[in-house]
Structures are given as C-alpha cells and as structure tokens.
Design a protein around this motif. Structure first.
Motif, short mmCIF file in Angstrom:
data_model
loop_
_atom_site.label_atom_id
_atom_site.label_comp_id
_atom_site.label_asym_id
_atom_site.label_seq_id
_atom_site.Cartn_x
_atom_site.Cartn_y
_atom_site.Cartn_z
N LEU A 183 0.92 -1.18 -0.14
CA LEU A 183 0.13 -0.08 -0.14
C LEU A 183 0.83 1.38 0.11
N LEU A 184 1.88 1.20 0.77
CA LEU A 184 2.76 2.55 1.04
C LEU A 184 3.45 2.76 -0.38
N TYR A 201 -2.66 3.01 19.77
CA TYR A 201 -1.82 1.79 19.25
C TYR A 201 -0.69 2.49 19.25
N PRO A 202 0.39 2.02 20.25
CA PRO A 202 1.79 2.75 19.95
C PRO A 202 2.43 2.19 18.86
N GLU A 203 2.36 1.07 18.24
CA GLU A 203 2.80 0.45 17.25
C GLU A 203 2.49 1.74 16.05
N ALA A 204 1.15 1.92 15.78
CA ALA A 204 0.62 2.73 14.63
C ALA A 204 1.48 4.07 14.97
N HIS A 205 1.50 4.62 16.05
CA HIS A 205 2.14 5.88 16.36
C HIS A 205 3.78 5.76 15.79
N GLU A 210 7.55 6.87 11.13
CA GLU A 210 8.62 6.29 10.45
C GLU A 210 8.06 6.46 8.93
N HIS A 211 6.95 6.35 8.44
CA HIS A 211 6.63 6.44 7.11
C HIS A 211 5.97 7.97 6.67
N ASN A 212 6.04 8.64 7.82
CA ASN A 212 5.29 9.97 7.37
C ASN A 212 3.87 9.75 7.02
#
Ligand SMILES: [Zn+2]
Ligand SMILES: [Zn+2]
Length: 384
Positions: A183-184, A201-205, A210-212
């Motif tokens: 998708l990215l 969701y800290p991972e999503a944060h 990371e991916h802007n």
C-alpha cells in the motif's frame, strides 16, 4: 365561516407541530473545542470515521451531523462499511446515500462533510477508510487491491483503521504486513489511526512517524455519540486536529495529505513537535513574565491556559540558582501559580530565567513528551 374556522384549526395545528418539533428535537447548543489556532494555520476539528444504519450503525445519517455540531466539530466523514451490511433487509443498501442524506443538514449547520466508506477486509490488510470519494459504488469489487485502487483513482485520502483492533489482533498488538508495504509503495496509504474509539496503538504511532503518515484518532462510533462517550458528562470522542491554511474542504484535504494532523484523545495531544509546540504556546500566556525579588526570595508567576487540555509538566533539568517545581499542571481554562525560589544569596541585577519542562501529555512519540521552556526575567532587589 366554517371554512375559516377549519383554516384556523389547520394553522394552529401547524404551529403546534412546529413548536413540538423544536422542543422535542435536540439541544441546539454547541460546545466549542477550546484548542487555539496556530500561526499560519487554523486548527480544525474532525471525526473521519463513523457509521450509520446504512452499515452496522444505529443512527440515521443526519444525526451524525447534529452530534458533530453539538460537540464543536468543524466536519465529519461518514464511513459506512461496504462489505458488512447487517441491516440490509431493513435499510436498502446504497453506499452513496448516507452522504446524500446528511449533506443538506451539514450545509444548514455549516459543517464540512466528506463522502467516505470503509473497505472492510480481513487482516491483512484489515480495514481501510477512504474519504473525499466521488462514487462509493466503484469500490464494491472483489479484490481489496482493486477497491483501494478505485479509491486512489478518485483521489481519495486513504488510511488504515484500528490496526490493533482485538477483532483482528486478539492480543491487541498491531502488526505490519507485506500488504501494508505494498500500500505504501503504491502511494495508496496516507494516514493511520493511532487511536480508534478508546484504544491507543503505540505501534501505529511509530509507523506514522517512520513512514510520514497522517496521525489520526477517530470515534468509529456506531451508537448515538452520547451513549458511546458520555458526552453529557463532558467526555469527548477522539478528534483529529487538522492544521489547515483555511477553513475549506480543499484546505483540509491538502492538510491531510501533507500530514498536518494532531490526535486529540482523552487529555492527550499526539503529533509532531512542530505542530504541538505552537498549540501549547498559543494556549499559554503569562500575566507578567518579569518580577522583582530579593536574593533567596520567592516569586509567583501567573500562567493562564486558555485551552481545554490540562497540560502536565515535568521538570526536565536543573535550573541554575533557582528552585522550580518538579511537576506542574497548567489546568484547562485556569490560571496557575508557578512558584520559583532563588537559591543565591549574592544574586544581583537582572537574570533571564529559563525553566525546561516536558509536557508529558503532549506526545511527540509513544514514550516522549514535548520539551518546552518557560521564560521569565527576574530582577534582584536589596532586602529591606
Ligand atoms: Zn473497521
Ligand atoms: Zn468502522
């Protein structure tokens, strides 16, 4: 005579119905969200994820608009599921209808409304929202890649919903799959929900950093909002703060694609430091940032917080020759005393006082608050 009387009855009835409708309707009171604009941008308030009876929600589309108006939002997107329609026997499936029904109410109340939908697939890739759509029907295709491509071709803003939702990740931990890399790489992913309903969701944060990706926090509400968030007790849904150059749908779309967003959830604001810092600065004002004190004397500075966030400050380092509070809460809509004590008995003249704090609930990363500096001037005077 008789006709006139009948007409009179009809007029009375009409009046009575109108009065009853107004009285029984809704509160017609708006509670503004007190978060200030920043230099160059209006800080607009949105909820970009919610449901109606046209998928698995329990309210009519116009109600979503009224709720948003009452809660001080500037706009919403109704994002009913395309693939999950439990009310289909009672409400005719029509993916563009929620928007069309809600549109006149949004216009009446001056709210922005974006046509949206939720592409609802198993993990991976999970659920994705697409907003600023032109025709939701084009997204009703078998393969998820084709649905996302169709949204992309309509120049939609696409984001990954609730990556750690327990319905798809029983341990509540969000995971990144090859599908998300795809998708990215295709340019089909522009934002991510760090907060959904009342989950963070800290991972999503981290992935957003990371991916802007635009950082988002949405309600995903299915019930009436007051039932979901106890709005009557002052509790708010998660809100997207969007830093837009002006208050128009085009400017909001530009800001979303540029990633100028901050998530407002509970008493947290989460976003990049470049957006959180001016929000803090515009919220805070000091009655008089200069003071005269005796050597080893104590002085109070009055700090006013015009926002609705309680800013929770923690001292980030020692202050030379002064004692400053280790922690300080700048309460919402209050003026708080910052009490500072001079430690130097020999102090003379004017001293620039800079106190480094970290605002714990302004998160620039899952484990990091926003560093700020409170700046004052102190002039020492002889003890009488
Ligand atoms: Zn979903
Ligand atoms: Zn949803």
């Amino acid at each position: 005579m008789r006709i006139n009387r009948l007409r009179h009855v009809a007029v009375s009835l009409t009046l009575a119905i109108a009065t009853a409708l107004a009285a029984s309707g809704w509160t017609q009171t708006r509670r503004e969200i007190k978060i200030p604009d920043v230099p160059g941008y209006q800080v607009l308030k949105f909820d970009l994820h919610m449901h109606t009876v046209f998928s698995d929600g329990n309210v009519w589309p116009t109600v979503r608009v009224k709720e948003a108006w009452c809660e001080g939002l500037d706009g919403i997107s109704i994002t009913d599921h395309i693939e999950y329609l439990p009310h289909r026997d009672d409400v005719a499936p029509n993916f563009n209808r929620p928007y069309e029904i809600a549109r006149p109410e949004a216009d009446r109340l001056g709210l922005m409304l974006f046509r949206g939908a939720e592409i609802t697939r198993s993990m991976p890739p999970g659920h994705l929202n697409a907003i600023f759509l032109e025709d939701v029907d084009q997204l009703k295709v078998e393969k998820w890649e084709d649905a996302v491509r169709a949204a992309f071709e309509q120049k939609a803003f696409i984001f990954w919903n609730h990556p750690g939702w327990k319905g798809q990740q029983p341990d509540g931990v969000a995971r990144w799959y090859d599908e998300h890399t795809l998708l990215l790489e295709k340019g089909w992913l522009h934002g991510i929900e760090m907060v959904n309903e009342d989950e963070y969701y800290p991972e999503a944060h981290r992935w957003a950093l990371e991916h802007n990706l635009a950082m988002l926090g949405n309600s995903d509400v299915h019930e009436p909002i007051a039932m979901a968030y106890a709005a009557l007790e002052g509790k708010r849904r998660p809100i997207d703060l969007i830093l837009a150059k002006e208050k128009t749908p085009e400017a909001v779309k530009e800001a979303l694609f540029a990633g100028r967003t901050v998530v407002y959830w509970r008493n947290f604001l989460m976003g990049k430091a470049e957006y959180l810092a001016p929000i803090f600065e515009q919220s805070i004002s000091m009655e008089d940032p200069s003071a005269k004190i005796a050597p080893k004397g104590r002085v109070n500075f009055q700090i006013h917080n015009a926002s609705e966030i309680d800013y929770e400050l923690e001292l980030a380092g020692p202050v030379e020759q002064f004692d400053a509070p280790k922690s300080l809460t700048l309460a919402a809509d209050r003026t708080v005393l910052l009490s500072v004590q001079s430690q130097n008995a020999e102090a003379k003249g004017k001293v620039r006082l800079e106190i480094p704090y970290v605002v714990k609930n302004l998160k620039i990363a899952p484990d990091a608050g926003l560093p700020v500096t409170l700046k004052m001037t102190v002039e020492f005077i002889e003890k009488k």
